[in-house]
Design a protein around this motif. Sequence first.
Motif, short mmCIF file in Angstrom:
data_model
loop_
_atom_site.label_atom_id
_atom_site.label_comp_id
_atom_site.label_asym_id
_atom_site.label_seq_id
_atom_site.Cartn_x
_atom_site.Cartn_y
_atom_site.Cartn_z
N VAL A 1 1.22 -1.16 -0.32
CA VAL A 1 0.18 0.30 0.14
C VAL A 1 0.71 1.07 0.38
O VAL A 1 1.09 2.11 -0.48
CB VAL A 1 -1.19 -0.06 1.35
N ALA A 2 1.97 1.25 0.69
CA ALA A 2 2.42 2.18 0.58
C ALA A 2 3.37 2.42 -1.00
O ALA A 2 3.68 3.96 -1.05
CB ALA A 2 4.03 2.20 1.79
N ARG A 3 3.69 1.16 -1.33
CA ARG A 3 4.60 1.34 -2.44
C ARG A 3 3.62 2.62 -3.61
O ARG A 3 3.49 3.30 -4.80
CB ARG A 3 4.90 0.06 -3.28
N LEU A 4 2.58 1.39 -3.44
CA LEU A 4 1.19 2.12 -4.46
C LEU A 4 1.13 3.77 -3.66
O LEU A 4 0.74 4.58 -5.07
CB LEU A 4 -0.58 1.66 -3.96
N VAL A 5 1.13 4.25 -3.12
CA VAL A 5 0.87 5.80 -2.38
C VAL A 5 1.82 6.37 -3.63
O VAL A 5 2.03 8.13 -3.99
CB VAL A 5 0.62 5.64 -1.29
N GLU A 6 2.92 6.14 -3.51
CA GLU A 6 4.48 6.77 -3.28
C GLU A 6 4.71 6.10 -4.68
O GLU A 6 5.00 7.52 -5.27
CB GLU A 6 5.15 6.24 -2.86
N VAL A 7 3.33 5.28 -5.80
CA VAL A 7 3.53 5.49 -7.20
C VAL A 7 3.05 6.98 -7.81
O VAL A 7 2.84 7.22 -8.19
CB VAL A 7 3.22 4.00 -7.72
N LEU A 8 1.31 6.59 -7.15
CA LEU A 8 0.56 7.27 -6.94
C LEU A 8 1.00 9.15 -7.14
O LEU A 8 1.11 9.84 -8.24
CB LEU A 8 -0.81 7.57 -6.29
N GLY A 9 1.92 9.15 -6.27
CA GLY A 9 2.51 10.71 -5.92
C GLY A 9 3.12 10.92 -6.85
O GLY A 9 3.00 12.25 -7.23
N ARG A 10 3.45 10.35 -7.69
CA ARG A 10 4.63 10.33 -9.04
C ARG A 10 4.20 10.61 -9.81
O ARG A 10 4.89 11.82 -10.62
CB ARG A 10 5.61 9.25 -9.28
N ILE A 11 3.03 10.77 -10.22
CA ILE A 11 1.90 10.54 -11.14
C ILE A 11 0.71 11.41 -11.55
O ILE A 11 1.05 12.41 -12.11
CB ILE A 11 1.35 9.35 -12.81
N ALA A 12 0.91 11.83 -9.52
CA ALA A 12 -0.14 12.73 -9.64
C ALA A 12 0.44 14.77 -9.95
O ALA A 12 1.17 15.20 -9.86
CB ALA A 12 -0.89 12.41 -8.46
N PRO A 13 -0.48 15.58 -10.07
CA PRO A 13 -0.10 16.64 -10.04
C PRO A 13 -0.11 17.28 -9.06
O PRO A 13 -0.64 16.81 -8.08
CB PRO A 13 -2.15 17.50 -10.84
N ALA A 14 0.68 18.46 -9.00
CA ALA A 14 0.87 19.07 -7.83
C ALA A 14 -0.27 19.57 -7.31
O ALA A 14 -0.86 20.71 -7.88
CB ALA A 14 2.46 19.56 -8.06
N ARG A 15 -0.47 19.95 -5.92
CA ARG A 15 -1.42 20.92 -5.28
C ARG A 15 -0.76 22.42 -5.12
O ARG A 15 0.41 22.37 -4.57
CB ARG A 15 -1.82 20.29 -3.98
#
Length: 261
Positions: free
Chosen positions: A81-95
């Motif tokens: 789950v931590a890896r999922l959060v980190e991978v999503l962080g790489r592709i998600a736009p910045a706030r």
Amino acid sequence: MHTGGDVDMAAVGELLADRARCRMLLALADGRALPASTLASEAGVAPSTASGHLGKLTERGLTEVVATGRYRYYRLAGPEVARLVEVLGRIAPARPVRSLREGTRAHALRMARRCYDHLAGRLGVAVTDALRDRGWISGSDGTPDLTRRQGHQLPGYVSEDGAYQLTPAGREGLDGLGVAVPEGLAAVRCCVDWTEQRHHLSGPLAAALLTRFDRDGWLRSSPGHRALKVTDDGVAGLAESLGVGWPPPAVDLAPAGGARR
């Protein structure tokens, strides 16, 4: 084990489509177990609403409950789950940064943060560079080519399961620093850091390094979020043991384009 048909990715997507639930997952991404009240504050929702969100996250297997006496704490259900959060962080736009407080927080996260069981941010990248410069690990120069991909490799043509190799000199050097390197470890995993777009170590070796830094008081957690501060002992220890100068020079106050959590 799946006993039905194909996986239902939409079920997880529905959970991640809610910003409050995503903020809770981000707050837990450093491996801590936190009470519902803290997660409610982090997500900006009422305690009753937070309980509903946490119930859904736990039901779907993204979080789990740790009971201590009459108190209940929540944590990520595991490193996947931590890896999922980190991978999503790489592709998600910045706030976007809308206040000085948000800018300060974004800066702290970019400098050093805990990513479940290992270091991330500029400090994680700097430690990885130092190990490679000393010949303690061998592999890429740490700058991924984001246009290349092969098979199951991460963006940047880097294999998540064995991007680097621990060298004999590295095992000896880390042992001299008091790092408990797992027996038989050869391949060393990495992540592409979402703020630096460079590699930082992950997996068993990175966890052993973070344990060593924590044990000697080199790092201090920031109240309320996963950013880390390097203590005076840490500044001296990083310089003496790995040649890592801290803080790095010419650091921007926030990542370009906004802040990520």
